[in-house]
Design a protein around this motif. Structure first.
Motif, PDB file in Angstrom:
ATOM      1  N   VAL A  91       0.857  -1.188   0.000  1.00 20.98           N
ATOM      2  CA  VAL A  91       0.000   0.000   0.000  1.00 20.98           C
ATOM      3  C   VAL A  91       0.891   1.236   0.000  1.00 20.98           C
ATOM      4  CG1 VAL A  91      -1.893  -1.143   1.196  1.00 20.98           C
ATOM      5  CG2 VAL A  91      -0.137   0.020   2.527  1.00 20.98           C
ATOM      6  N   PHE A 150      -3.532   8.244   5.909  1.00 21.81           N
ATOM      7  CA  PHE A 150      -4.973   8.393   6.068  1.00 21.81           C
ATOM      8  C   PHE A 150      -5.501   7.459   7.152  1.00 21.81           C
ATOM      9  CE2 PHE A 150      -5.560  10.523   1.834  1.00 21.81           C
ATOM     10  CZ  PHE A 150      -6.243  11.616   2.342  1.00 21.81           C
ATOM     11  N   MET A 151      -5.001   6.231   7.159  1.00 22.02           N
ATOM     12  CA  MET A 151      -5.443   5.269   8.173  1.00 22.02           C
ATOM     13  C   MET A 151      -5.073   5.758   9.571  1.00 22.02           C
ATOM     14  SD  MET A 151      -7.024   2.537   7.005  1.00 22.02           S
ATOM     15  CE  MET A 151      -6.656   1.272   8.212  1.00 22.02           C
ATOM     16  N   ILE A 191       0.563   7.210   1.494  1.00 24.71           N
ATOM     17  CA  ILE A 191      -0.614   8.064   1.675  1.00 24.71           C
ATOM     18  C   ILE A 191      -1.735   7.293   2.358  1.00 24.71           C
ATOM     19  CG2 ILE A 191      -2.425   9.311   0.438  1.00 24.71           C
ATOM     20  CD1 ILE A 191      -0.383  10.167  -1.592  1.00 24.71           C
ATOM     21  N   SER A 192      -1.902   6.028   1.986  1.00 32.78           N
ATOM     22  CA  SER A 192      -2.947   5.210   2.611  1.00 32.78           C
ATOM     23  C   SER A 192      -2.688   5.020   4.097  1.00 32.78           C
ATOM     24  CB  SER A 192      -3.038   3.846   1.915  1.00 32.78           C
ATOM     25  OG  SER A 192      -3.352   3.991   0.546  1.00 32.78           O
ATOM     26  N   LEU A 193      -1.429   4.794   4.458  1.00 28.56           N
ATOM     27  CA  LEU A 193      -1.099   4.623   5.868  1.00 28.56           C
ATOM     28  C   LEU A 193      -1.334   5.911   6.649  1.00 28.56           C
ATOM     29  CD1 LEU A 193       2.188   2.509   5.687  1.00 28.56           C
ATOM     30  CD2 LEU A 193      -0.110   1.717   6.232  1.00 28.56           C
TER      31      LEU A 193
END
Length: 362
Positions: free
Chosen positions: A201, A208-209, A204-206
Motif C-alpha cells: 500500500v 490516512f489510516m 498516503i494510505s497509511l
C-alpha cells in the motif's frame, strides 16, 4: 652511450584534459551525438534561466506589483515569506527556538556520520540533543513559552519526522529481516505478512489510516496526537522497506560465514551481531541510503493530513493575496533545501563505501 636520455613527457592526446574529453565525451559515435545534444540543450535552457533568475529578477521589491512589472523571478517573495516557509505558524517572536532545534538535529546527524563517534557515548549525545530539541520546541520550562505541537511546522518538523522515522524504523526493519529468515514458522509468517502488507500500500494510505481510522479503534476518551500518528505511519512504512533491503544483504553473505560463526560456538545473536550483520549492512549501504533519502522526501506527504511541514507551509504562504502567483520561486526555494540534504546523504554514502571497502581485490 655515455648518458641516459631523459624521458619525454607523454603526448597530450594520451593524458590531460584533451584525453579526458576524447575518452569521456567523444569516445564513440553515440557518445559524440549525446554530447552534442547535451551541449545544445544547455545552450537552449541556461541563458533563459539565467536571464529569468538573475538578470531580470527582483531581490528587494517592496510589493508584488513591482515584481509583476518585470518578466524575471521575484525572489523578494522569499525574502518576505521565508520565515513562514521555514517555521510555519510557530509563534513569530519564538522562531529562534525551532531554528536552534533544527541546528541541533542537523549537528546530531553530522556527528553520527563521523566514525570516531561510533561509540557508546553517541547514545548519550543523542539523548542530550533530543532533550534540548524537545525543550526548545515545546517550552514550558526555563522561562520558555509553551507551544503546542499543532503549531510546529516548516523545516524543523520535516527534520523531526525524517530523523525519528529513520531512527526507529532501522532497528525494527533489521528485526523484521531476521524474522523473515527465521526457522520458526510463526515468527516468519508474522514478519512476511507485515512486510508484504505494508509494502503493498502507498504511504498516503497509511497516513490516512493513522489520521482517520486509528482513532476509531481507540478506547473512548483516549487520543493520540496527530503528529505522533503520522510519525508512527512513517516508521511502519520505512521499516518494511528496510527489512527487504537488509534481507538482500543477509542473502549475499556466503554460507561459509554462517558456518564459521557456528564453528566458534557463537549464539544466534552473537553470530548475527558480530559476524553476519556488519557484513550485510556494509553491502547494502547504497540502497539503504537511497531509502533514507526517499523517507526524507516522503515526509512531504503529511501535507494531506494537515500537518504543517515544509511543503504545507510553502503552499500556505502562496495563499496570501498580496503575494499570490509566485509558486515557481517558492517551490524552487524548498527544492534547494531538499536537494542540499539529499545530496549530502548521497555523497556521505559514497564516502562511507570507500572507507568500509575492505573486500579483497583480485
Amino acid at each position: 652511450m655515455s648518458s641516459v636520455s631523459e624521458s619525454l613527457p607523454p603526448p597530450t592526446t594520451a593524458t590531460g584534459p584533451v584525453a579526458w574529453v576524447r575518452d569521456k565525451l567523444f569516445s564513440s559515435p553515440l557518445n559524440t551525438v549525446l554530447t552534442l545534444l547535451s551541449v545544445w540543450l544547455l545552450l537552449m535552457t541556461l541563458p533563459p534561466l539565467v536571464e529569468w533568475g538573475l538578470i531580470n529578477a527582483h531581490f528587494t521589491a517592496a510589493t508584488s506589483a513591482e515584481c509583476r512589472a518585470s518578466p524575471g523571478a521575484c525572489w523578494a517573495f522569499i525574502g518576505q515569506k521565508y520565515r513562514f516557509i521555514l517555521f510555519g505558524i510557530y509563534p513569530y517572536d519564538e522562531q529562534w527556538r525551532p531554528l536552534l532545534a533544527a541546528i541541533i538535529l542537523t549537528s546530531l546527524i553530522v556527528v553520527s556520520c563521523m566514525r570516531r563517534f561510533w561509540k557508546p557515548r553517541l547514545v548519550g549525545i543523542w539523548a542530550v540533543g533530543l532533550t534540548l530539541v524537545g525543550i526548545l520546541m515545546w517550552g514550558g520550562v526555563f522561562g520558555l513559552t509553551y507551544v503546542e505541537n499543532t503549531n510546529w511546522g516548516g523545516l524543523p518538523l520535516t527534520l523531526i519526522l525524517a530523523t525519528f522515522g529513520v531512527a526507529f524504523a532501522f532497528p525494527l526493519g533489521v528485526l523484521l529481516a531476521l524474522g523473515r529468515r527465521s526457522r520458526m514458522p510463526a515468527i516468519k509468517t508474522i514478519c512476511v505478512v507485515y512486510i508484504e502488507l505494508i509494502r503493498g500500500v502507498p504511504l498516503i494510505s497509511l497516513l490516512f489510516m493513522s489520521s482517520v481510522m486509528l482513532p476509531l479503534f481507540l478506547p473512548e476518551g483516549f487520543t493520540i496526537d496527530k503528529l505522533l500518528r503520522a510519525q508512527i505511519a512513517i516508521i511502519m512504512f520505512a521499516a518494511a522497506y528496510i527489512a527487504e533491503v537488509v534481507r538482500g544483504g543477509l542473502q549475499a553473505i556466503p554460507k561459509g560465514q554462517y558456518e564459521g560463526a557456528d564453528s566458534l560456538g557463537l549464539s544466534y545473536w552473537q553470530k548475527m551481531g558480530l559476524v553476519i550483520l556488519p557484513q550485510a549492512l556494509k553491502i547494502v549501504i547504497p540502497p539503504m541510503v537511497s531509502l533514507f533519502i526517499a523517507v526524507f522526501k516522503d515526509t512531504s506527504l503529511v501535507v494531506i493530513i494537515g500537518i504543517f511541514d515544509l511543503m504545507n507551509a510553502t503552499k500556505t504562504s502562496l495563499v496570501d493575496p498580496a503575494w499570490r502567483g509566485f509558486s515557481i520561486e517558492a517551490y524552487l526555494f524548498i527544492s534547494a533545501i531538499y536537494f542540499v540534504f539529499c545530496y549530502s546523504m548521497s555523497k556521505y554514502s559514497q564516502q562511507l563505501e570507500k572507507q568500509l571497502a575492505t573486500g579483497h581485490k583480485r
